[in-house]
Motif scaffolding. Sequence first.
Motif, PDB file in Angstrom:
ATOM      1  N   PRO A 245      12.192  40.749 -28.677  1.00 46.10           N
ATOM      2  CA  PRO A 245      13.642  41.014 -28.716  1.00 46.10           C
ATOM      3  C   PRO A 245      14.414  40.231 -27.658  1.00 46.10           C
ATOM      4  N   LEU A 246      13.847  40.114 -26.455  1.00 53.44           N
ATOM      5  CA  LEU A 246      14.527  39.355 -25.403  1.00 53.44           C
ATOM      6  C   LEU A 246      14.632  37.876 -25.770  1.00 53.44           C
ATOM      7  N   ALA A 247      13.557  37.321 -26.323  1.00 52.34           N
ATOM      8  CA  ALA A 247      13.573  35.911 -26.720  1.00 52.34           C
ATOM      9  C   ALA A 247      14.578  35.668 -27.839  1.00 52.34           C
ATOM     10  N   VAL A 248      14.590  36.555 -28.830  1.00 50.17           N
ATOM     11  CA  VAL A 248      15.533  36.409 -29.949  1.00 50.17           C
ATOM     12  C   VAL A 248      16.968  36.512 -29.453  1.00 50.17           C
ATOM     13  N   ALA A 249      17.221  37.455 -28.550  1.00 52.56           N
ATOM     14  CA  ALA A 249      18.579  37.624 -28.013  1.00 52.56           C
ATOM     15  C   ALA A 249      19.016  36.383 -27.237  1.00 52.56           C
ATOM     16  N   ALA A 250      18.119  35.842 -26.403  1.00 57.12           N
ATOM     17  CA  ALA A 250      18.459  34.646 -25.626  1.00 57.12           C
ATOM     18  C   ALA A 250      18.738  33.460 -26.548  1.00 57.12           C
ATOM     19  N   LEU A 251      17.905  33.289 -27.576  1.00 61.77           N
ATOM     20  CA  LEU A 251      18.101  32.186 -28.513  1.00 61.77           C
ATOM     21  C   LEU A 251      19.416  32.347 -29.269  1.00 61.77           C
ATOM     22  N   ALA A 252      19.714  33.558 -29.694  1.00 60.61           N
ATOM     23  CA  ALA A 252      20.957  33.797 -30.433  1.00 60.61           C
ATOM     24  C   ALA A 252      22.178  33.490 -29.570  1.00 60.61           C
ATOM     25  N   ILE A 253      22.122  33.868 -28.300  1.00 65.12           N
ATOM     26  CA  ILE A 253      23.263  33.605 -27.415  1.00 65.12           C
ATOM     27  C   ILE A 253      23.413  32.106 -27.170  1.00 65.12           C
ATOM     28  N   VAL A 254      22.293  31.412 -26.951  1.00 61.87           N
ATOM     29  CA  VAL A 254      22.352  29.958 -26.741  1.00 61.87           C
ATOM     30  C   VAL A 254      23.009  29.279 -27.934  1.00 61.87           C
ATOM     31  N   VAL A 255      22.579  29.649 -29.129  1.00 59.41           N
ATOM     32  CA  VAL A 255      23.139  29.036 -30.336  1.00 59.41           C
ATOM     33  C   VAL A 255      24.600  29.437 -30.506  1.00 59.41           C
ATOM     34  N   GLY A 256      24.885  30.714 -30.292  1.00 64.02           N
ATOM     35  CA  GLY A 256      26.238  31.211 -30.533  1.00 64.02           C
ATOM     36  C   GLY A 256      27.287  30.612 -29.627  1.00 64.02           C
ATOM     37  N   ILE A 257      26.958  30.427 -28.349  1.00 63.87           N
ATOM     38  CA  ILE A 257      27.996  29.937 -27.426  1.00 63.87           C
ATOM     39  C   ILE A 257      28.314  28.463 -27.648  1.00 63.87           C
ATOM     40  N   GLN A 258      27.436  27.744 -28.362  1.00 62.38           N
ATOM     41  CA  GLN A 258      27.746  26.334 -28.622  1.00 62.38           C
ATOM     42  C   GLN A 258      28.986  26.196 -29.498  1.00 62.38           C
ATOM     43  N   ALA A 269      20.400  28.233 -18.048  1.00 60.19           N
ATOM     44  CA  ALA A 269      19.845  29.502 -17.564  1.00 60.19           C
ATOM     45  C   ALA A 269      19.276  30.318 -18.722  1.00 60.19           C
ATOM     46  N   LEU A 270      19.971  30.337 -19.841  1.00 60.17           N
ATOM     47  CA  LEU A 270      19.483  31.076 -21.007  1.00 60.17           C
ATOM     48  C   LEU A 270      18.200  30.461 -21.563  1.00 60.17           C
ATOM     49  N   LEU A 271      18.116  29.138 -21.562  1.00 62.46           N
ATOM     50  CA  LEU A 271      16.900  28.474 -22.050  1.00 62.46           C
ATOM     51  C   LEU A 271      15.712  28.788 -21.144  1.00 62.46           C
ATOM     52  N   ALA A 272      15.960  28.840 -19.833  1.00 61.12           N
ATOM     53  CA  ALA A 272      14.884  29.215 -18.908  1.00 61.12           C
ATOM     54  C   ALA A 272      14.437  30.647 -19.182  1.00 61.12           C
ATOM     55  N   PHE A 273      15.396  31.536 -19.417  1.00 61.77           N
ATOM     56  CA  PHE A 273      15.035  32.922 -19.723  1.00 61.77           C
ATOM     57  C   PHE A 273      14.321  33.012 -21.071  1.00 61.77           C
ATOM     58  N   LEU A 274      14.739  32.206 -22.027  1.00 55.47           N
ATOM     59  CA  LEU A 274      14.073  32.174 -23.337  1.00 55.47           C
ATOM     60  C   LEU A 274      12.603  31.794 -23.188  1.00 55.47           C
ATOM     61  N   ILE A 275      12.327  30.806 -22.356  1.00 58.62           N
ATOM     62  CA  ILE A 275      10.940  30.398 -22.124  1.00 58.62           C
ATOM     63  C   ILE A 275      10.158  31.528 -21.479  1.00 58.62           C
ATOM     64  N   TYR A 276      10.772  32.177 -20.482  1.00 61.16           N
ATOM     65  CA  TYR A 276      10.094  33.297 -19.818  1.00 61.16           C
ATOM     66  C   TYR A 276       9.754  34.401 -20.813  1.00 61.16           C
ATOM     67  N   ALA A 277      10.735  34.789 -21.632  1.00 58.80           N
ATOM     68  CA  ALA A 277      10.515  35.881 -22.586  1.00 58.80           C
ATOM     69  C   ALA A 277       9.480  35.506 -23.635  1.00 58.80           C
ATOM     70  N   ALA A 278       9.587  34.298 -24.175  1.00 63.95           N
ATOM     71  CA  ALA A 278       8.621  33.865 -25.189  1.00 63.95           C
ATOM     72  C   ALA A 278       7.214  33.768 -24.598  1.00 63.95           C
ATOM     73  N   GLY A 279       7.130  33.316 -23.343  1.00 63.20           N
ATOM     74  CA  GLY A 279       5.834  33.198 -22.693  1.00 63.20           C
ATOM     75  C   GLY A 279       5.215  34.533 -22.340  1.00 63.20           C
ATOM     76  N   ALA A 280       6.037  35.575 -22.240  1.00 65.81           N
ATOM     77  CA  ALA A 280       5.524  36.918 -21.934  1.00 65.81           C
ATOM     78  C   ALA A 280       5.000  37.631 -23.169  1.00 65.81           C
ATOM     79  N   SER A 281       5.223  37.038 -24.332  1.00 68.96           N
ATOM     80  CA  SER A 281       4.813  37.675 -25.579  1.00 68.96           C
ATOM     81  C   SER A 281       3.302  37.872 -25.630  1.00 68.96           C
ATOM     82  N   LYS A 282       2.889  38.964 -26.224  1.00 69.61           N
ATOM     83  CA  LYS A 282       1.461  39.211 -26.423  1.00 69.61           C
ATOM     84  C   LYS A 282       0.894  38.143 -27.364  1.00 69.61           C
ATOM     85  N   PRO A 283      -0.409  37.869 -27.246  1.00 67.86           N
ATOM     86  CA  PRO A 283      -1.019  36.874 -28.141  1.00 67.86           C
ATOM     87  C   PRO A 283      -0.755  37.200 -29.607  1.00 67.86           C
TER      88      PRO A 283
END
Length: 375
Positions: A245-258, A269-283
């Motif tokens: 959910p965090l990764a999807v939210a970050a991606l949606a905001i990045v796309v939306g604000i463009q 900053a949002l892209l960095a957070f997107l990487i963090y959230a996606a990288g925290a995902s379970k296998p």
Amino acid sequence: MFKSSTVPAPVGPLPTLSREGPLDALRFLAALFIVLYHVAERAPVSLFSLSPAFGRGYLATDFFLMLSGYVLARTYGPRVLNSEVDTLTFLKRRVQRIWPSHLVMLALFVAFFVLTSVIGLAPQNPQWFQWDQLLPQIFLVQAWFVPGASGWNVPTWTLSALIVAYALFPMVWRRVAATNRPLQLLAMGVCAWVAIDFAAFDVLGVHGYQLPLRFGLIRGVPLFMIGLLVARLPVTALARRQALPLAVAALAIVVGIQALGNFDHFSLALLAFLIYAAGASKPRAWRWAGAAGQLSFSLFLTNSLTTVVWFGLVRAVEAKIGLPIVATWVLWALAIPATIVAAWVFERMVDAPLQRWIKGRQAKAVAINATPARA
């Protein structure tokens, strides 16, 4: 979500980096957006004139550079700290991963240019095919302040910048891993990147992403280091539970604000957070994402030549028989799946076989060295 300890301690064990999951899917989506960015002006009506958001494909490049730092820190970081991989070995492995396929692709560029010149077809952008720029391209040093306009396989300026980042990685990671304030260190890294961006604008009148490609080190290395700093952040239980959910939210905001305007620093900053959230995902077991992520490197290498050939053929057809506007749009849209098909062929026929051959030679060398000498 992030919590820093008051007691200095080296980085603890991190969860296994998820393969065939969100990061692989994002790598492919970013590569696809870069392709769209490269072909936007070739549309019957430039996509840049339809929406300024199409002109921000550089954000996908920023994402790639940060993702490289993040993935390598998560993958090789523990081995660097345990002295299992030294700087020279690490750099050698990274160069072996990118250089052989790069050379093959560059040879295809040269063959294409020579062939079209022999049959009398001038390239649409001759500045991309300057012979004095070929040698820097071969050795991937074109982003090291080499004079002249970068040409040939233009996107490989990022590989040129990343080689320097690879050489710095083991030393930097050892220092970063020892910090007990990873969030503050990341904030300092982002501030340094913003300062570089403002300095470029003050001195040269352009933002960091608009610098000539020969200054690629100035843009690429700091973004790689930001990704490395993101990898140092602790992966909390909350981050693991809410990763998608965090990764999807970050991606949606990045796309939306463009669509709202140019917010590059916030987007970073949002892209960095997107990487963090996606990288925290379970296998995960998203085989399609694994295959797409694996294809992204070949798509990155091949898309420039594919589009040059594709749109050259489209121009030739238009000159001979003419095309209605609908057909022109269809042919333009088909360029994107054409780049995917070409990348798939290159990955299967060139990149994967080369890597198997290199790994085979390495395995033989290890076996020979491990064999005790006969008395």
